[in-house]
Design an enzyme around this catalytic site. Structure first.
Site, PDB file in Angstrom:
ATOM      1  N   PRO A 448       0.850  -1.195   0.000  1.00  0.00           N
ATOM      2  CA  PRO A 448       0.000   0.000   0.000  1.00  0.00           C
ATOM      3  C   PRO A 448       0.888   1.247   0.000  1.00  0.00           C
ATOM      4  O   PRO A 448       1.385   1.671   1.043  1.00  0.00           O
ATOM      5  CB  PRO A 448      -0.814  -0.128   1.291  1.00  0.00           C
ATOM      6  CG  PRO A 448       0.015  -0.986   2.182  1.00  0.00           C
ATOM      7  CD  PRO A 448       0.796  -1.901   1.294  1.00  0.00           C
ATOM      8  N   ASP A 624       5.875   2.677   2.204  1.00  0.00           N
ATOM      9  CA  ASP A 624       4.939   1.617   2.552  1.00  0.00           C
ATOM     10  C   ASP A 624       4.093   2.112   3.724  1.00  0.00           C
ATOM     11  O   ASP A 624       4.605   2.296   4.842  1.00  0.00           O
ATOM     12  CB  ASP A 624       5.727   0.355   2.941  1.00  0.00           C
ATOM     13  CG  ASP A 624       4.834  -0.858   3.170  1.00  0.00           C
ATOM     14  OD1 ASP A 624       3.634  -0.663   3.456  1.00  0.00           O
ATOM     15  OD2 ASP A 624       5.348  -1.997   3.087  1.00  0.00           O
ATOM     16  N   HIS A 625       2.806   2.320   3.471  1.00  0.00           N
ATOM     17  CA  HIS A 625       1.937   2.929   4.468  1.00  0.00           C
ATOM     18  C   HIS A 625       1.687   2.022   5.674  1.00  0.00           C
ATOM     19  O   HIS A 625       1.203   2.472   6.718  1.00  0.00           O
ATOM     20  CB  HIS A 625       0.600   3.311   3.814  1.00  0.00           C
ATOM     21  CG  HIS A 625      -0.101   4.435   4.499  1.00  0.00           C
ATOM     22  ND1 HIS A 625       0.367   5.026   5.651  1.00  0.00           N
ATOM     23  CD2 HIS A 625      -1.251   5.094   4.205  1.00  0.00           C
ATOM     24  CE1 HIS A 625      -0.440   5.987   6.028  1.00  0.00           C
ATOM     25  NE2 HIS A 625      -1.451   6.062   5.169  1.00  0.00           N
ATOM     26  N   ARG A 626       2.034   0.744   5.558  1.00  0.00           N
ATOM     27  CA  ARG A 626       1.886  -0.157   6.702  1.00  0.00           C
ATOM     28  C   ARG A 626       2.927   0.144   7.776  1.00  0.00           C
ATOM     29  O   ARG A 626       2.733  -0.178   8.948  1.00  0.00           O
ATOM     30  CB  ARG A 626       2.030  -1.613   6.243  1.00  0.00           C
ATOM     31  CG  ARG A 626       0.947  -2.074   5.285  1.00  0.00           C
ATOM     32  CD  ARG A 626       1.278  -3.452   4.733  1.00  0.00           C
ATOM     33  NE  ARG A 626       2.543  -3.469   4.003  1.00  0.00           N
ATOM     34  CZ  ARG A 626       3.094  -4.572   3.481  1.00  0.00           C
ATOM     35  NH1 ARG A 626       2.486  -5.738   3.619  1.00  0.00           N
ATOM     36  NH2 ARG A 626       4.236  -4.504   2.816  1.00  0.00           N
TER      37      ARG A 626
END
Length: 652
Positions: A448, A624-626
């Site tokens: 994401p 990486d939005h995680r």
């Protein structure tokens, strides 16, 4: 005496190099002249010892068999007498019956040690090309060990040794054209018993072959549907490597219909009749043995459909078979063999790659798709060394490679539509580098990803770089703005460690790295590659500039090692002065962030009272939005812009 051009397997060749001069002393087998054709380069050896009296050819001359190359004055009678004896030895061969072994396969006189000539056996064609020499001088070989790989337009054949011993000399070179009776190499053996056994087996098979041919010729002729079966291949079973016909095809007698492959040879099985293919009874990868039905043909042919392999398979590899060999009722697919690690589709793809039987067997055992291997042999032939180099590279690659492969399969796109009605297409093959990058790039589908944009004022930094670059240039160093950016980013990553970390496999933690290793994207003619700059936080601007130049040159010269591409935990990708205003780089898994640099431009910037011209550098941070939140990314780029606007803050 005159040294003439031997039979080199082509109508004519060009003199590429003359290896001796008038007055030189040469020994038997010393190379005299290098000849080249469009098929091979061949060094012509001397057939006698002596002194070069005159040279009858010049560089660039075209010569053919029998052309005089060198005039030699023999040193003594002994060497000159030896050569005719050696040439005369095979002379009785034409008097031998069709079922007798070649002279090379007859037992040498009993002695403690003997040197045996291993010759080309009857391979069913007039001549073949030496595709690969599988041994070297000094190697120990056993009976039936493969020595040389020969190729014709019908088959690839590995010639086995008829004796056990040590390779004394190799008489041929890769690319040479050879025929039955030509000496391949000399084997020094301590005993001659093994040499005597091979002719017996071959004589028995040859006799059986003659009987089968006689029975086939004497059989009555019939019309209607008939089955074409697997002939005697000289092995228990072989795999179907390629099916050359389809249902409905019209074939001629002796036209190849199926390619079968064993550990020793690749053989095209011909049709014994002319007619129309009504049914195909085998599939790619299936194991077949003598008597298994391959296809059904509607036409006219001898009732006896058992075919000898004399025209296609080498008699040297035929082993004595029981007269009443039972026909197997069914064949198992090749995938069921324990050593085969390829799928049916992969075996089908391998069948289209130019490689010898030994290479194909090794590829099946190692699970390698041959189209992925870079071929170094003539006419894009995959050699054993190519396969070993590919496997070595794969073994030293990051452990994420298997995951990349499975990710591509699970995230595969549907097949392309047919564009024929819209003007058609023209295929342009991707470079090897582009092809191997696809699995890694496809992993981005699972990340994401968000991109943060920012601008850095590098007006003062660029002015300082211009002051320094003259002195750097005198030392042969190219000082670019990238060196300063790398230094600033590596400094920042020590504070913002998550940006140089990795998301754990269970998704419950972030693995923080103890060192900084920065990937720098480099554009090459073959595509984009990302070598790694080690510990830039511990290096000066000058050291970074030097390593950037070395790394970029190695990438363009294709001299990067696997280690040069491994271990990065953050990447920078710069468009330099190519153009554009901004772009969104893709996070390079297993990393969690990447910085994109676009060309700097002069822009008016408000200072509170008026506009000032400033050199502004566009920055794009993809993450990486995680692992990284938007606020974290904004803080990171904001800190970076301040570092670049006043590089002196690195000293604080």
């Amino acid at each position: 005496m005159q040294i003439m051009t031997p039979d080199i397997g082509v109508d004519k060749a060009t003199v590429a190099e003359i290896l001796v001069s008038v007055g030189d002393t040469v020994a038997v087998d010393d190379s005299l002249v290098l000849l080249e054709s469009d098929k091979a380069s061949v060094e012509v050896p001397s057939t006698a010892a002596g002194v070069v009296k005159s040279i009858s050819v010049a560089l660039g001359d075209e010569v053919h068999e029998g052309t005089v190359l060198i005039e030699l004055e023999a040193e003594g009678a002994a060497p000159a007498a030896e050569a005719p004896k050696a040439e005369a030895a095979p002379a009785p061969q034409p008097e031998a019956s069709s079922v007798e072994p070649a002279p090379a396969q007859q037992a040498a006189p009993t002695s403690a040690s003997a040197v045996v000539d291993v010759q080309v056996p009857d391979i069913g064609v007039e001549k073949a090309t030496v595709a690969e020499i599988l041994v070297k001088v000094g190697d120990a070989v056993a009976v039936d060990d493969s020595l040389v790989l020969l190729e014709s337009d019908k088959a690839s054949v590995e010639v086995p040794s008829t004796v056990a011993g040590t390779i004394e000399a190799i008489e041929i070179q890769a690319g040479d054209s050879v025929k039955e009776g030509v000496v391949i190499l000399k084997v020094k053996t301590a005993g001659t018993a093994p040499a005597a056994e091979a002719p017996k087996a071959e004589a028995a098979s040859a006799s059986a072959s003659v009987k089968t041919e006689a029975a086939s010729q004497a059989a009555p002729v019939q019309t209607g549907a008939m089955e074409i079966a697997v002939p005697d291949l000289g092995v228990d079973k072989a795999a179907v490597a390629e099916i050359l016909v389809a249902v409905g095809d019209t074939v001629e007698k002796d036209q190849s219909i199926v390619v079968v492959e064993s550990d020793k040879a690749t053989v095209e099985v011909p049709s014994t009749a002319a007619g129309v293919i009504k049914a195909i009874h085998v599939t790619l990868g299936q194991n077949v043995s003598e008597g298994i039905a391959l296809v059904t043909i509607e036409g006219q042919a001898p009732a006896q459909v058992a075919v000898t392999a004399a025209a296609e398979a080498p008699k040297a590899e035929v082993k004595a078979q029981p007269a009443s060999a039972a026909v197997q009722p069914a064949a198992e697919p090749v995938q069921q063999q324990g050593a085969d690690k390829l799928t049916k589709a992969q075996n089908e793809a391998n069948a289209k790659v130019y490689a010898g039987p030994a290479v194909r067997k090794l590829a099946r055992e190692l699970g390698v798709v041959l189209s992925d291997v870079k071929a170094s042999g003539a006419h894009a032939r995959v050699m054993k060394e190519d396969l070993k180099a590919y496997v070595k590279t794969r073994l030293s690659a990051p452990q994420s490679a298997p995951a990349a492969s499975s990710a591509v399969q699970s995230a595969g796109l549907p097949k392309l539509p047919d564009f024929t009605a819209f003007g058609g297409t023209e295929e342009k093959v991707l470079t090897r580098l582009q092809q191997v990058s696809i699995p890694q790039l496809s992993l981005n589908n699972f990340i994401p990803q968000v991109t943060q944009f920012d601008l850095a004022d590098i007006t003062e930094l660029e002015a300082w770089r211009n002051d320094l670059k003259g002195g750097f240039k005198k030392d042969g160093i190219s000082l670019t703005i990238m060196a300063f950016i790398i230094k600033a980013v590596s400094h920042l990553l020590k504070e913002e460690r998550e940006f140089a970390g990795h998301l754990s496999d269970d998704g419950k933690s972030v693995l923080l790295r103890n060192e900084i290793h920065m990937g720098i994207a480099v554009a090459t003619p073959d595509g984009l590659t990302v070598p790694v700059l080690r510990n830039p936080d511990q290096k000066t601007i000058k050291q970074i500039a030097v390593e950037l130049g070395v790394m970029g040159q190695k990438a363009r010269d294709k001299k990067l090692s696997p280690k040069d591409l491994q271990g990065a935990n953050f990447t920078i990708s710069s468009l330099g002065a190519i153009g554009g205003t901004a772009f969104t780089p893709l996070v390079n898994w297993p990393q969690v962030a990447i910085l994109g640099i676009s060309p700097a431009t002069m822009q008016p910037v408000w200072n509170g009272q008026g506009f000032e011209p400033k050199l502004m550098l566009p920055l794009t941070l993809s993450y990486d939005h995680r692992v990284i939140n938007g606020a974290d990314a904004a803080r990171f780029t904001n800190k970076l812009t301040k570092l670049l606007s006043d590089i002196r803050s690195l000293l604080l």
